[in-house]
Design a protein around this motif. Structure first.
Motif, PDB file in Angstrom:
ATOM      1  N   ALA A   6       8.877   6.047   2.388  1.00  0.00           N
ATOM      2  CA  ALA A   6       8.832   4.777   2.608  1.00  0.00           C
ATOM      3  C   ALA A   6       8.684   4.370   3.952  1.00  0.00           C
ATOM      4  CB  ALA A   6      10.225   4.235   1.978  1.00  0.00           C
ATOM      5  N   ARG A  10       4.786   2.510   4.158  1.00  0.00           N
ATOM      6  CA  ARG A  10       4.677   1.043   4.037  1.00  0.00           C
ATOM      7  C   ARG A  10       3.681   0.391   5.142  1.00  0.00           C
ATOM      8  NH1 ARG A  10       5.389  -3.119   6.584  1.00  0.00           N
ATOM      9  NH2 ARG A  10       5.733  -2.046   8.633  1.00  0.00           N
ATOM     10  N   ARG A  11       2.825  -0.537   4.501  1.00  0.00           N
ATOM     11  CA  ARG A  11       1.872  -1.126   5.296  1.00  0.00           C
ATOM     12  C   ARG A  11       2.068  -2.559   5.446  1.00  0.00           C
ATOM     13  NH1 ARG A  11       1.766   3.010   7.120  1.00  0.00           N
ATOM     14  NH2 ARG A  11       0.433   4.597   7.009  1.00  0.00           N
ATOM     15  N   SER A  12       1.591  -3.310   6.392  1.00  0.00           N
ATOM     16  CA  SER A  12       1.453  -4.875   6.354  1.00  0.00           C
ATOM     17  C   SER A  12       0.129  -5.074   5.477  1.00  0.00           C
ATOM     18  CB  SER A  12       1.188  -5.427   7.722  1.00  0.00           C
ATOM     19  OG  SER A  12       2.460  -5.153   8.199  1.00  0.00           O
ATOM     20  N   THR A 106      13.374  -6.229   7.228  1.00  0.00           N
ATOM     21  CA  THR A 106      13.032  -4.929   7.240  1.00  0.00           C
ATOM     22  C   THR A 106      13.464  -4.111   5.819  1.00  0.00           C
ATOM     23  OG1 THR A 106      13.322  -4.446   9.420  1.00  0.00           O
ATOM     24  CG2 THR A 106      13.442  -2.655   8.327  1.00  0.00           C
ATOM     25  N   LEU A 109      11.100  -5.605   3.015  1.00  0.00           N
ATOM     26  CA  LEU A 109       9.906  -4.999   2.915  1.00  0.00           C
ATOM     27  C   LEU A 109       9.757  -3.716   2.430  1.00  0.00           C
ATOM     28  CD1 LEU A 109       8.613  -6.478   6.182  1.00  0.00           C
ATOM     29  CD2 LEU A 109       7.606  -6.913   3.844  1.00  0.00           C
ATOM     30  N   LEU A 110      10.748  -2.854   2.816  1.00  0.00           N
ATOM     31  CA  LEU A 110      10.930  -1.469   2.345  1.00  0.00           C
ATOM     32  C   LEU A 110      11.345  -1.275   0.770  1.00  0.00           C
ATOM     33  CD1 LEU A 110      12.885   0.275   5.149  1.00  0.00           C
ATOM     34  CD2 LEU A 110      10.492   0.950   4.674  1.00  0.00           C
ATOM     35  N   PHE A 113       7.989  -2.031  -1.056  1.00  0.00           N
ATOM     36  CA  PHE A 113       7.072  -0.875  -1.165  1.00  0.00           C
ATOM     37  C   PHE A 113       7.630   0.117  -2.148  1.00  0.00           C
ATOM     38  CE2 PHE A 113       5.814   3.694   0.545  1.00  0.00           C
ATOM     39  CZ  PHE A 113       4.599   3.329   0.398  1.00  0.00           C
ATOM     40  N   ASP A 114       8.821   0.264  -2.122  1.00  0.00           N
ATOM     41  CA  ASP A 114       9.409   1.263  -3.188  1.00  0.00           C
ATOM     42  C   ASP A 114       9.422   0.856  -4.632  1.00  0.00           C
ATOM     43  OD1 ASP A 114      11.238   3.422  -3.594  1.00  0.00           O
ATOM     44  OD2 ASP A 114      12.515   1.926  -4.575  1.00  0.00           O
ATOM     45  N   SER A 118       3.884  -5.040  -2.119  1.00  0.00           N
ATOM     46  CA  SER A 118       3.610  -5.080  -0.534  1.00  0.00           C
ATOM     47  C   SER A 118       3.823  -6.390   0.085  1.00  0.00           C
ATOM     48  CB  SER A 118       2.006  -4.603  -0.403  1.00  0.00           C
ATOM     49  OG  SER A 118       2.025  -3.477  -0.503  1.00  0.00           O
ATOM     50  N   CYS A 120       3.758  -8.674   4.207  1.00  0.00           N
ATOM     51  CA  CYS A 120       3.584  -8.748   5.321  1.00  0.00           C
ATOM     52  C   CYS A 120       4.641  -9.699   6.283  1.00  0.00           C
ATOM     53  CB  CYS A 120       2.331  -9.215   5.624  1.00  0.00           C
ATOM     54  SG  CYS A 120       1.611  -9.390   7.500  1.00  0.00           S
ATOM     55  N   ARG A 154      -5.471  -1.059   0.883  1.00  0.00           N
ATOM     56  CA  ARG A 154      -4.686  -0.209   1.235  1.00  0.00           C
ATOM     57  C   ARG A 154      -4.809   0.078   2.869  1.00  0.00           C
ATOM     58  NH1 ARG A 154      -0.525   0.700  -1.992  1.00  0.00           N
ATOM     59  NH2 ARG A 154      -1.126   1.206  -4.158  1.00  0.00           N
TER      60      ARG A 154
END
Length: 172
Positions: A6, A10-12, A106, A109-110, A113-114, A118, A120, A154
């Protein structure tokens, strides 16, 4: 997925699929955010969940025209509550509440992603405009605007960093 996956994966994301994000999923994200570390376990932070198109557009304008804010199905504005921390920590409460809000952002956001979502972390915005748009109480400080949605892109990983430049060992 494990935690390291993760962190690394993870990306913005700034482009979202035209697909709603359910209230239960948003509630799960907020629960994950609330599991974040907090000074004195005071949890000096609050969340404003925005799904109304006109308010998302106003938040995008407050974020200096960052259109990904308006295009996401839902936007979560994370706010610090300095007074809550300040009751215990005095002047340091300002800093601690911002740290509380940042750690919550934080974790949010994680967790997104999980769950296959997504977001930003959007920190560039006009604070007074955000306050007005959301009718925030004076005691709150908006710290992050976080659009959340199903990714329609992505992004590539960012370039790595020379850890010798970032890590300073102080030993025996």
């Amino acid at each position: 997925m494990n935690f390291k996956e993760a962190l690394v994966g993870r990306r913005s994301v700034r482009r979202y699929a035209d697909r709603p994000v359910g209230r239960e999923m948003v509630s799960s994200l907020i629960e994950a955010a609330e599991a974040a570390p907090s000074a004195g376990n005071l949890r000096a932070r609050e969340y404003y969940v925005v799904a109304r198109p006109e308010l998302k557009a106003a938040l995008a304008a407050a974020a200096f025209g960052q259109e990904h804010v308006a295009s996401a199905p839902v936007v979560i504005v994370v706010c610090a509550d300095p007074a809550r921390s300040g009751r215990r920590y005095g002047d340091r409460g300002q800093l601690y509440s911002i740290q509380d809000a940042a750690s919550a952002t934080t974790c949010l956001l994680l967790a997104a992603f999980d769950m296959g979502l997504s977001g930003c972390w959007t920190g560039a915005f006009d604070e007074l405009m955000v306050r007005e748009i959301l009718s925030l109480p004076r005691r709150l400080v908006p710290t992050a605007i976080v659009p959340i949605g199903w990714p329609a892109e992505r992004p590539a990983p960012p370039p790595g960093r020379d850890m010798a430049e970032a890590v300073h060992w102080i030993e025996g």
